[in-house]
Design a protein around this motif. Structure first.
Motif, PDB file in Angstrom:
ATOM      1  N   GLY A 138       0.836  -1.188   0.000  1.00 33.76           N
ATOM      2  CA  GLY A 138       0.000   0.000   0.000  1.00 33.76           C
ATOM      3  C   GLY A 138       0.871   1.238   0.000  1.00 33.76           C
TER       4      GLY A 138
ATOM      5  N   TRP B 203      -2.246   8.551   4.841  1.00 28.42           N
ATOM      6  CA  TRP B 203      -3.269   7.565   5.161  1.00 28.42           C
ATOM      7  C   TRP B 203      -3.098   7.136   6.615  1.00 28.42           C
TER       8      TRP B 203
ATOM      9  N   ASP C 169      -7.778  -0.583   5.840  1.00 27.99           N
ATOM     10  CA  ASP C 169      -8.757  -1.676   5.872  1.00 27.99           C
ATOM     11  C   ASP C 169      -8.067  -2.955   5.382  1.00 27.99           C
TER      12      ASP C 169
ATOM     13  N   ASN D 116      -8.353  -6.718   4.253  1.00 27.11           N
ATOM     14  CA  ASN D 116      -9.302  -7.698   3.724  1.00 27.11           C
ATOM     15  C   ASN D 116      -8.569  -9.035   3.607  1.00 27.11           C
TER      16      ASN D 116
ATOM     17  N   ASN E 288      -5.048  -8.326   1.538  1.00 25.75           N
ATOM     18  CA  ASN E 288      -4.628  -7.058   0.950  1.00 25.75           C
ATOM     19  C   ASN E 288      -5.099  -5.919   1.846  1.00 25.75           C
ATOM     20  N   VAL E 289      -4.716  -4.726   1.510  1.00 23.48           N
ATOM     21  CA  VAL E 289      -5.070  -3.553   2.293  1.00 23.48           C
ATOM     22  C   VAL E 289      -5.720  -2.539   1.368  1.00 23.48           C
ATOM     23  N   SER E 290      -6.696  -1.809   1.892  1.00 18.19           N
ATOM     24  CA  SER E 290      -7.454  -0.866   1.077  1.00 18.19           C
ATOM     25  C   SER E 290      -7.631   0.446   1.839  1.00 18.19           C
TER      26      SER E 290
ATOM     27  N   LYS F  64     -10.067   2.573   0.479  1.00 18.07           N
ATOM     28  CA  LYS F  64     -11.287   3.028  -0.168  1.00 18.07           C
ATOM     29  C   LYS F  64     -12.220   3.656   0.861  1.00 18.07           C
TER      30      LYS F  64
ATOM     31  N   TYR G 282      -3.768 -11.205  -8.490  1.00 23.12           N
ATOM     32  CA  TYR G 282      -3.890  -9.866  -7.896  1.00 23.12           C
ATOM     33  C   TYR G 282      -2.544  -9.154  -7.971  1.00 23.12           C
TER      34      TYR G 282
ATOM     35  N   PHE H 193      -0.910  -5.288  -6.694  1.00 25.23           N
ATOM     36  CA  PHE H 193      -1.005  -3.906  -6.204  1.00 25.23           C
ATOM     37  C   PHE H 193      -0.394  -2.952  -7.213  1.00 25.23           C
TER      38      PHE H 193
END
Length: 605
Positions: free
Chosen positions: A136, A156, A160, A162, A174-176, A178, A228, A230
């Motif tokens: 991230g 940031w 979040d 997930n 992963n990290v978000s 959003k 996936y 990033f």
């Protein structure tokens, strides 16, 4: 004596077993129960465009425990720049968390400026959860407009997580950010709403954890990681370009082989017309390559260096083939850190016997006397430039505080691997090669007095042959070379190992054919100095690869800064040297086989 020998052998076996354990160890499946802690490790941060410039995550003013505890890492992970440490995140298996406070930080003006500079340089972070990398960005930056110009920098402070699971195993994470607003670090026109006073700033870091059930079993979680990314996937597989390159190479090989066979057929027919001709008669006429049959097998100068080059080239051919085959067998998982680095170190140490054997065996065949010096030269021909380059690169990383700088314990371990495994195996291989070497097989006897070489036209000079012999093999791998550079020096994941094996085989085939053709043209001009010429003709491919690396750095990447530049060009030089060794070895043995064939095929007294 016998007891000492047995002890030495058992000691050597123990060292090899220890080496394989340290370098190639793997961990089993981690199983959890509901509520068990899943440790999240913080790893490193660094500029997005400089993949090899990384720093420890805790060098930034972020939430950290009072006592930092580091994870035990494999050698491959250390070489990859990993420095994992436990974090403050409290993650429990299959337990969701919403807006949990991590810590509250009172940042000084200097710390705010440090974060601002990191965000402006597009710093990203890497966490590791159950051996799964999580990426991230540290913050958010936006620049828009010319008049008026707006420059927004935000941090940031909420993440979040997930996490996907199957049964009692973690599959993916992963990290978000959003639906999360960044905390502004810049005031002024167009900036985010101010969250603190000018200078210092107080921020509260929070996080959320959400668990999702996945149908994918643990054995296949590497597929989830591969799908996936990033980092943006900018690497597209240009199948048409690859196929076009393969077709051109096949046509080139066919052209060279057909032309040489037709020319040689005419030469054999002309030279074998008179069965009763003597060598003295032949020397009176212009007979092309046959007239130098008494000099073509005259041993070259710098025999020990030539044999060392051939030995190291054979070692890297074995190593490269082993790495590609291991990759084809799926031994390098996407989620394992530094797996290829570990395999390369282990194979380099274990294949040192190949370099010692090939070098000392051929050195003995061509009547070399100083075989001990030959073994030492073979062992240090690549390891010395490697150590010198690494010393410079590591010093720059150490000066900048990068995690790519190796700790003293790792340096001592690598030196022990070379001193206790690599060098002894090279010595053993050299002794076996020396004792098992037979006499040099030459179809023609060599005269004591060397024949005078006539003046050669410009297109038969060494520089011209090196330009031709280097460019053609390079053109065979130019398309694939971009993918490899984008993987090693970029953010891409290379998975086309089957194509890589085909391209590697074609590269060696092109080098061999071009070397044979250039050697024939050299002998046709009654120049018998083919030994070193055959090596240099295709070894110059390494020079073209280094020139391509300069082009890639300037036009195909966004790398910058002294740390990244020193590492890129330092290891690009070593890569070019490796290709020179491999292609020089292949071209020499191809030329020697060709010369033996043509001189066995003609009739001589």
């Amino acid at each position: 004596m016998h007891t000492a020998l047995v002890y030495s052998q058992s000691k050597g076996s123990a060292v090899v077993v220890l080496l394989l354990t340290l370098l190639m160890h793997t961990e089993g499946v981690k199983k959890y129960k509901t509520g068990d802690q899943v440790i999240l490790y913080v790893n490193k941060v660094g500029p997005y465009h400089n993949p090899q410039e990384t720093y420890h995550y805790y060098t930034l003013p972020v939430c950290r425990p009072k006592e930092v505890r580091h994870k035990s890492l494999s050698l491959g992970e250390v070489l990859d720049g990993d420095r994992m440490a436990e974090s403050l995140y409290d993650i429990r298996f299959r337990e969701n968390v919403e807006r949990q406070t991590l810590c509250q930080l009172a940042l000084s003006e200097a710390e705010v400026e440090e974060l601002r500079e990191a965000i402006e340089e597009l710093y990203y972070f890497e966490f590791v959860l159950d051996d799964i990398p999580i990426w991230g960005f540290v913050g958010y930056m936006e620049e828009s407009g010319f008049l008026p110009h707006s420059h927004k920098v935000g941090l940031w402070t909420h993440l979040d997580f997930n996490i996907e699971y199957n049964g009692d195993a973690v599959i993916f994470a992963n990290v978000s950010v959003k639906d999360v607003k960044p905390v502004p670090l810049d005031g002024g026109a167009g900036a985010f709403p101010v969250a603190g006073a000018t200078g210092g700033l107080t921020v509260t870091h929070t996080y959320s954890v959400r668990w999702f059930e996945s149908p994918l079993p643990h054995e296949r979680r590497a597929e989830r990681l591969r799908d996936y990314s990033f980092f943006p996937k900018t690497l597209e597989i240009h199948w048409l370009s690859i196929i076009n390159s393969l077709v051109l190479v096949v046509l080139l090989l066919g052209f060279v082989i057909i032309i040489l066979m037709r020319v040689l057929k005419n030469d054999f027919a002309r030279y074998n017309v008179e069965e009763d001709g003597t060598c003295d008669d032949l020397d009176q006429a212009d007979n092309g390559w046959k007239i130098i049959h008494t000099d073509v097998f005259r041993f070259p100068p710098y025999k020990s260096l030539l044999c060392a080059v051939l030995g190291v080239g054979a070692q890297f051919l074995t190593l490269a083939t082993g790495i590609i085959i291991m990759a084809l067998l799926g031994m390098f998982n996407v989620h394992r850190h530094g797996a290829i680095n570990s395999a390369a170190i282990a194979l380099y140490a274990l294949t040192s016997c190949v370099s010692g054997y090939c070098s000392c065996r051929f050195y003995t065949q061509i009547q070399g006397k100083r075989w001990v010096w030959n073994i030492i030269l073979t062992s240090s021909l690549f390891s010395a430039p490697l150590f010198l380059t690494w010393s410079v690169v590591n010093s720059v990383h150490w000066w900048s505080g990068s995690t790519q700088a190796l700790p003293a314990t790792t340096v001592l371990l690598l030196l022990a691997v070379w001193a206790l495994v690599g060098f002894p195996l090279a010595v053993i291989g050299g002794i076996v090669g020396k004792n098992g070497a037979e006499s040099f097989q030459a179809p023609c006897r060599t005269r004591n007095i060397a024949r005078q070489i006539p003046p050669q036209p410009w297109y038969k000079h060494t520089a011209v042959h090196m330009a031709i012999g280097g460019f053609l093999p390079f053109s065979a791998i130019s398309v694939e070379l971009y993918y490899i550079f984008a993987t090693v020096w970029g953010r891409e994941s290379y998975t086309l190992y089957g194509i890589l094996l085909c391209v590697f085989a074609i590269l060696l085939s092109v080098g061999a054919c071009i070397s044979v053709a250039l050697t024939y043209f050299l002998l046709s001009g009654e120049d018998y100095r083919w030994w070193w010429r055959s090596v240099l003709s295709t070894a110059s491919t390494g020079l073209f690869i280094f020139i391509y690396s300069v082009f890639y750095y300037r036009n195909r990447s966004s790398m910058s800064g002294i740390v990244q530049s020193v590492e890129f060009f330092g290891y690009s030089l070593l890569t070019a040297l490796v290709f020179s060794f491999m292609l020089g070895t292949v071209s020499f043995w191809a030329s020697l086989t060709f010369i033996r064939y043509i001189y066995r095929s003609i009739k001589m007294d």
